[in-house]
Design a protein around this motif. Structure first.
Motif, PDB file in Angstrom:
ATOM      1  N   CYS A  42      30.934  19.396  20.179  1.00  0.00           N
ATOM      2  CA  CYS A  42      32.343  19.331  20.564  1.00  0.00           C
ATOM      3  C   CYS A  42      33.204  20.149  19.621  1.00  0.00           C
ATOM      4  O   CYS A  42      32.795  20.498  18.520  1.00  0.00           O
ATOM      5  N   SER A  43      34.389  20.464  20.094  1.00  0.00           N
ATOM      6  CA  SER A  43      35.368  21.182  19.285  1.00  0.00           C
ATOM      7  C   SER A  43      36.328  20.158  18.697  1.00  0.00           C
ATOM      8  O   SER A  43      36.924  19.363  19.428  1.00  0.00           O
ATOM      9  N   ILE A  44      36.465  20.171  17.379  1.00  0.00           N
ATOM     10  CA  ILE A  44      37.437  19.280  16.724  1.00  0.00           C
ATOM     11  C   ILE A  44      38.807  19.955  16.732  1.00  0.00           C
ATOM     12  O   ILE A  44      39.829  19.315  16.905  1.00  0.00           O
ATOM     13  N   ALA A  45      38.814  21.263  16.562  1.00  0.00           N
ATOM     14  CA  ALA A  45      40.049  22.055  16.685  1.00  0.00           C
ATOM     15  C   ALA A  45      39.641  23.485  16.989  1.00  0.00           C
ATOM     16  O   ALA A  45      38.621  23.949  16.490  1.00  0.00           O
ATOM     17  N   SER A  46      40.436  24.166  17.816  1.00  0.00           N
ATOM     18  CA  SER A  46      40.089  25.540  18.140  1.00  0.00           C
ATOM     19  C   SER A  46      41.348  26.336  18.417  1.00  0.00           C
ATOM     20  O   SER A  46      42.219  25.897  19.159  1.00  0.00           O
ATOM     21  N   GLY A  47      41.471  27.498  17.804  1.00  0.00           N
ATOM     22  CA  GLY A  47      42.651  28.325  18.035  1.00  0.00           C
ATOM     23  C   GLY A  47      42.889  29.198  16.828  1.00  0.00           C
ATOM     24  O   GLY A  47      42.257  29.009  15.785  1.00  0.00           O
ATOM     25  N   SER A  48      43.808  30.145  16.974  1.00  0.00           N
ATOM     26  CA  SER A  48      44.021  31.035  15.837  1.00  0.00           C
ATOM     27  C   SER A  48      44.654  30.318  14.656  1.00  0.00           C
ATOM     28  O   SER A  48      44.752  30.871  13.573  1.00  0.00           O
ATOM     29  N   SER A  49      45.052  29.040  14.845  1.00  0.00           N
ATOM     30  CA  SER A  49      45.601  28.300  13.711  1.00  0.00           C
ATOM     31  C   SER A  49      44.557  27.453  12.984  1.00  0.00           C
ATOM     32  O   SER A  49      44.842  26.911  11.914  1.00  0.00           O
ATOM     33  N   GLY A  50      43.358  27.332  13.520  1.00  0.00           N
ATOM     34  CA  GLY A  50      42.347  26.561  12.811  1.00  0.00           C
ATOM     35  C   GLY A  50      41.178  26.189  13.700  1.00  0.00           C
ATOM     36  O   GLY A  50      41.371  25.770  14.846  1.00  0.00           O
ATOM     37  N   ASN A  51      39.972  26.357  13.161  1.00  0.00           N
ATOM     38  CA  ASN A  51      38.761  26.132  13.951  1.00  0.00           C
ATOM     39  C   ASN A  51      37.789  25.213  13.234  1.00  0.00           C
ATOM     40  O   ASN A  51      37.556  25.364  12.028  1.00  0.00           O
ATOM     41  N   CYS A  52      37.230  24.275  13.999  1.00  0.00           N
ATOM     42  CA  CYS A  52      36.236  23.362  13.440  1.00  0.00           C
ATOM     43  C   CYS A  52      35.430  22.791  14.610  1.00  0.00           C
ATOM     44  O   CYS A  52      36.001  22.217  15.539  1.00  0.00           O
ATOM     45  N   ILE A  53      34.139  23.011  14.562  1.00  0.00           N
ATOM     46  CA  ILE A  53      33.273  22.606  15.671  1.00  0.00           C
ATOM     47  C   ILE A  53      32.165  21.709  15.126  1.00  0.00           C
ATOM     48  O   ILE A  53      31.627  21.977  14.047  1.00  0.00           O
ATOM     49  N   TYR A  54      31.852  20.677  15.866  1.00  0.00           N
ATOM     50  CA  TYR A  54      30.764  19.781  15.466  1.00  0.00           C
ATOM     51  C   TYR A  54      29.536  20.030  16.332  1.00  0.00           C
ATOM     52  O   TYR A  54      29.647  20.160  17.552  1.00  0.00           O
ATOM     53  N   VAL A  55      28.357  20.076  15.688  1.00  0.00           N
ATOM     54  CA  VAL A  55      27.080  20.103  16.406  1.00  0.00           C
ATOM     55  C   VAL A  55      26.142  19.143  15.690  1.00  0.00           C
ATOM     56  O   VAL A  55      26.047  19.168  14.461  1.00  0.00           O
ATOM     57  N   GLY A  56      25.447  18.302  16.442  1.00  0.00           N
ATOM     58  CA  GLY A  56      24.536  17.390  15.765  1.00  0.00           C
ATOM     59  C   GLY A  56      23.485  16.813  16.685  1.00  0.00           C
ATOM     60  O   GLY A  56      23.592  16.874  17.913  1.00  0.00           O
ATOM     61  N   SER A  57      22.449  16.268  16.046  1.00  0.00           N
ATOM     62  CA  SER A  57      21.426  15.502  16.755  1.00  0.00           C
ATOM     63  C   SER A  57      21.600  14.048  16.300  1.00  0.00           C
ATOM     64  O   SER A  57      22.562  13.726  15.612  1.00  0.00           O
ATOM     65  N   GLU A  58      20.635  13.175  16.645  1.00  0.00           N
ATOM     66  CA  GLU A  58      20.666  11.802  16.132  1.00  0.00           C
ATOM     67  C   GLU A  58      20.766  11.774  14.615  1.00  0.00           C
ATOM     68  O   GLU A  58      21.494  10.986  14.037  1.00  0.00           O
ATOM     69  N   ASN A  59      19.990  12.678  13.998  1.00  0.00           N
ATOM     70  CA  ASN A  59      19.783  12.577  12.545  1.00  0.00           C
ATOM     71  C   ASN A  59      20.496  13.619  11.708  1.00  0.00           C
ATOM     72  O   ASN A  59      20.569  13.483  10.496  1.00  0.00           O
TER      73      ASN A  59
END
Ligand SMILES: [Zn+2]
Ligand SMILES: [Zn+2]
Length: 265
Positions: free
Chosen positions: A4-21
């Motif tokens: 998922c995207s936590i924040a996205s745009g020219s003002s700030g970007n942070c994306i989460y990727v994960g598995s169970e562990n």
């Protein structure tokens, strides 16, 4: 995997990727507080992170990196060029050298049960990369801050289950907008940002029957708006030379300040 995207745009970007562990963030261009809030909504905290992947040194990708790595000592993965560029501008404040792990384009590595493959992108930064992350036969891709796409990028983004793709600007809005000439040229250039139209054309090269979800991200605040990015990309897909209509896929805009839907693949 969750994506998922936590924040996205020219003002700030942070994306989460994960598995169970295993849990990673790609870019940390927002405040520590916002990162924590995003992680909390995934039932995680900064303490659960196993790594931070950085695409490049522009501040909308690293603004919160100093704070979160000082707090938790999370390993930071990025290219040597990006490490040097961050050091030159002293963007991060004091961080122990040991937490940096230098990576190279086209060399896959593991973080827990995630396999990460960085690939080079054309952008006006020292050594920028996009990322492909895989786990148990599923994969997600992240490609923002690219001035153009080519066969190499297309190859790196084949057979994804989900993708976050830059749809930065509408070319006409940018051209008639109030940005100074040099900045317009920079954004439109081959090491700038992907327009809505080009995002749509690139997406047409990546679609396949099992693609589940597409986020359009890194929208410019000045030269784009959500409906326009969405409609332009959708019409490229529907009118493009491919067997698909945009409705065959879940396409959504990743918001500037809100966590997106969580995609599970
Ligand atoms: Zn950038
Ligand atoms: Zn950026």
């Amino acid at each position: 995997m969750r994506f998922c995207s936590i924040a996205s745009g020219s003002s700030g970007n942070c994306i989460y990727v994960g598995s169970e562990n295993t849990h990673v963030l790609v870019d940390t261009g927002i405040s520590g507080k916002k990162m924590e809030a995003g992680l909390n909504s995934l039932d995680l905290t900064g303490r659960d992170l196993d790594g931070i992947l950085i695409t490049h040194e522009h501040s909308d990708h690293i603004k919160g990196l100093g704070v979160i790595s000082r707090k938790y000592g999370i390993p930071i993965y990025t290219t040597g060029g990006t490490v040097d560029a961050m050091a030159r501008t002293n963007a991060l404040g004091k961080i122990p050298d040991e937490i940096f792990h230098e990576i190279k384009e086209d060399e896959s590595f593991e973080i827990g049960d995630l396999t990460v493959k960085p690939f080079s992108i054309p952008h006006d930064a020292a050594q920028p990369v996009g990322y492909r992350l895989e786990c148990e036969g599923h994969s997600v891709g992240i490609a923002t801050d690219l001035g153009k796409y080519n066969d190499y990028i297309i190859e790196n983004l084949q057979n994804l289950d989900a993708l976050l793709l830059e749809a930065n600007h509408d070319i006409r809005m940018l051209q008639v907008g109030r940005y100074p000439y040099y900045l317009k040229q920079r954004i439109l250039g081959e090491r700038g940002h992907l327009s809505n139209e080009n995002a749509g054309r690139l997406l047409c090269r990546l679609l396949h029957d099992n693609m589940k979800s597409i986020f359009l991200g890194h929208l410019s605040r000045e030269n784009n708006y959500e409906e326009l990015a969405y409609e332009t990309v959708c019409s490229e897909v529907t009118l493009g030379d491919n067997p698909y209509k945009s409705k065959d896929f879940r396409i959504q805009v990743a918001k500037r300040d809100l966590i997106s839907d969580v995609v599970t693949v």
